[in-house]
Design an enzyme around this catalytic site. Structure first.
Site, short mmCIF file in Angstrom:
data_model
loop_
_atom_site.label_atom_id
_atom_site.label_comp_id
_atom_site.label_asym_id
_atom_site.label_seq_id
_atom_site.Cartn_x
_atom_site.Cartn_y
_atom_site.Cartn_z
N ARG A 170 -37.89 31.28 0.35
CA ARG A 170 -38.47 31.92 1.53
C ARG A 170 -37.74 33.22 1.81
NH1 ARG A 170 -39.37 28.35 6.74
NH2 ARG A 170 -37.14 28.73 6.97
N THR A 180 -39.41 37.58 6.47
CA THR A 180 -40.84 37.30 6.70
C THR A 180 -41.15 35.80 6.67
OG1 THR A 180 -41.35 37.34 4.34
CG2 THR A 180 -41.42 39.46 5.51
N ASP A 182 -30.60 23.39 6.43
CA ASP A 182 -31.11 23.92 5.17
C ASP A 182 -30.94 22.86 4.07
OD1 ASP A 182 -31.28 27.08 3.70
OD2 ASP A 182 -31.14 25.24 2.54
C1 PRP Z 1 -36.89 25.48 1.75
C2 PRP Z 1 -37.52 24.14 1.45
C3 PRP Z 1 -38.94 24.52 1.18
C4 PRP Z 1 -39.16 25.67 2.12
C5 PRP Z 1 -39.94 25.19 3.31
O1 PRP Z 1 -36.59 26.15 0.60
O2 PRP Z 1 -36.90 23.44 0.41
O3 PRP Z 1 -39.18 24.91 -0.17
O4 PRP Z 1 -37.88 26.13 2.54
O5 PRP Z 1 -40.26 26.22 4.15
P1 PRP Z 1 -41.77 26.71 4.36
O6 PRP Z 1 -42.60 25.50 4.58
O7 PRP Z 1 -41.68 27.57 5.59
O8 PRP Z 1 -42.19 27.51 3.17
P2 PRP Z 1 -35.79 27.55 0.59
O9 PRP Z 1 -36.75 28.69 0.64
O10 PRP Z 1 -34.74 27.53 1.67
O11 PRP Z 1 -35.17 27.59 -0.84
P3 PRP Z 1 -34.07 26.64 -1.51
O12 PRP Z 1 -34.71 25.29 -1.72
O13 PRP Z 1 -33.77 27.34 -2.79
O14 PRP Z 1 -32.87 26.56 -0.61
N1 URA Z 2 -36.18 24.95 4.88
C1 URA Z 2 -35.15 24.11 5.14
O1 URA Z 2 -34.35 23.80 4.24
N2 URA Z 2 -35.03 23.63 6.37
C2 URA Z 2 -35.88 23.95 7.37
O2 URA Z 2 -35.72 23.47 8.50
C3 URA Z 2 -36.94 24.84 7.08
C4 URA Z 2 -37.06 25.31 5.82
#
Ligand code: PRP
Ligand code: URA
Length: 209
Positions: A104, A108, A200
């Site tokens: 993400r 944005t 996270d």
């Molecule tokens: C997190 C999570 C999802 C996403 C959810 O990943 O594991 O993939 O955010 O958010 P959304 O529904 O608003 O898209 P992140 O982008 O933090 O990446 P990571 O798993 O590499 O930490």
């Molecule tokens: N991704 C995460 O890992 N945690 C949240 O709460 C939202 C997005």
């Protein structure tokens, strides 16, 4: 029309309570995510089709149930989805594993694609997309669009914690898929994090900040 199933099993609820705690460390967090994935997998595979097959026990001939020929694939959304793969494979060890890399954008909150490697016959497989968190729904929706572009039709999405906003977005963008949710939380905060959530998920699984 796909269904949205929110888990009510006490073991799932107890384990989700444990990973929400800020004092739960990386080792226990990772282990418990895997256990929850296995329990959600059990529920998510409830509708798999069975065939009657004749076999012989040491005593006599009989008819038993066997999963129909349809093969399966587990597709984690990187990174955090990786934490759910082992739990899934414990129950469906013959599944192939594809990977979709999305993160993400911190400003944005839109998903950015950086990797996609899927089994070459993924269009013929029953696909289980896994990601612990469904926040805005942007990442899950983008991953499922990528799978559909490769010809996949039988797609299920599994997450551990969802925000209502994410469920709404995913059902609107992909009304045909089934969604399995460990727990549905209250809302998103101003940074698009789930409240109360667990923070996270990727950082907590891998011990990064
Ligand atoms: C997190 C999570 C999802 C996403 C959810 O990943 O594991 O993939 O955010 O958010 P959304 O529904 O608003 O898209 P992140 O982008 O933090 O990446 P990571 O798993 O590499 O930490
Ligand atoms: N991704 C995460 O890992 N945690 C949240 O709460 C939202 C997005």
């Amino acid at each position: 029309m796909g269904k949205v199933l929110i888990m009510d099993h006490p073991l799932i609820q107890h384990k989700i309570g444990y990973i929400r705690r800020e004092e739960t460390g990386t080792k226990d967090f990772r282990q418990t995510i895997s256990e929850i994935a296995m329990l959600i997998c059990y529920e998510a595979t409830r509708d798999l089709k069975l065939d009657d097959v004749k076999i012989k026990t040491p005593i006599c001939e009989t008819t038993v149930k066997e999963l129909k020929g349809k093969k399966m694939a587990v597709v984690p959304i990187l990174r955090a989805g990786l934490g759910m793969v082992d739990g899934m494979l414990t129950l469906i060890p013959a599944a192939k594993v594809g990977h979709i890399g999305l993160y993400r954008d911190p400003e944005t909150h839109e998903p950015v694609e950086y990797y996609c490697k899927l089994p070459q016959d993924c269009a013929e497989r029953e696909i289980f997309v896994v990601d612990p968190m469904l926040a805005t729904g942007g990442s899950a929706s983008a991953a499922i669009t990528m799978l559909k572009e490769k010809g996949c039709k039988n797609i299920h999405f599994m997450c551990i914690i969802a925000a209502p906003e994410g469920i709404e977005r995913l059902t609107k963008d992909h009304p045909d898929i089934d969604i399995y949710v460990g727990a549905c939380d209250e809302k998103l905060n101003d940074h698009a994090y789930i409240v109360p959530g667990l923070g996270d998920a990727g950082d907590r699984i891998f011990g990064t900040e």
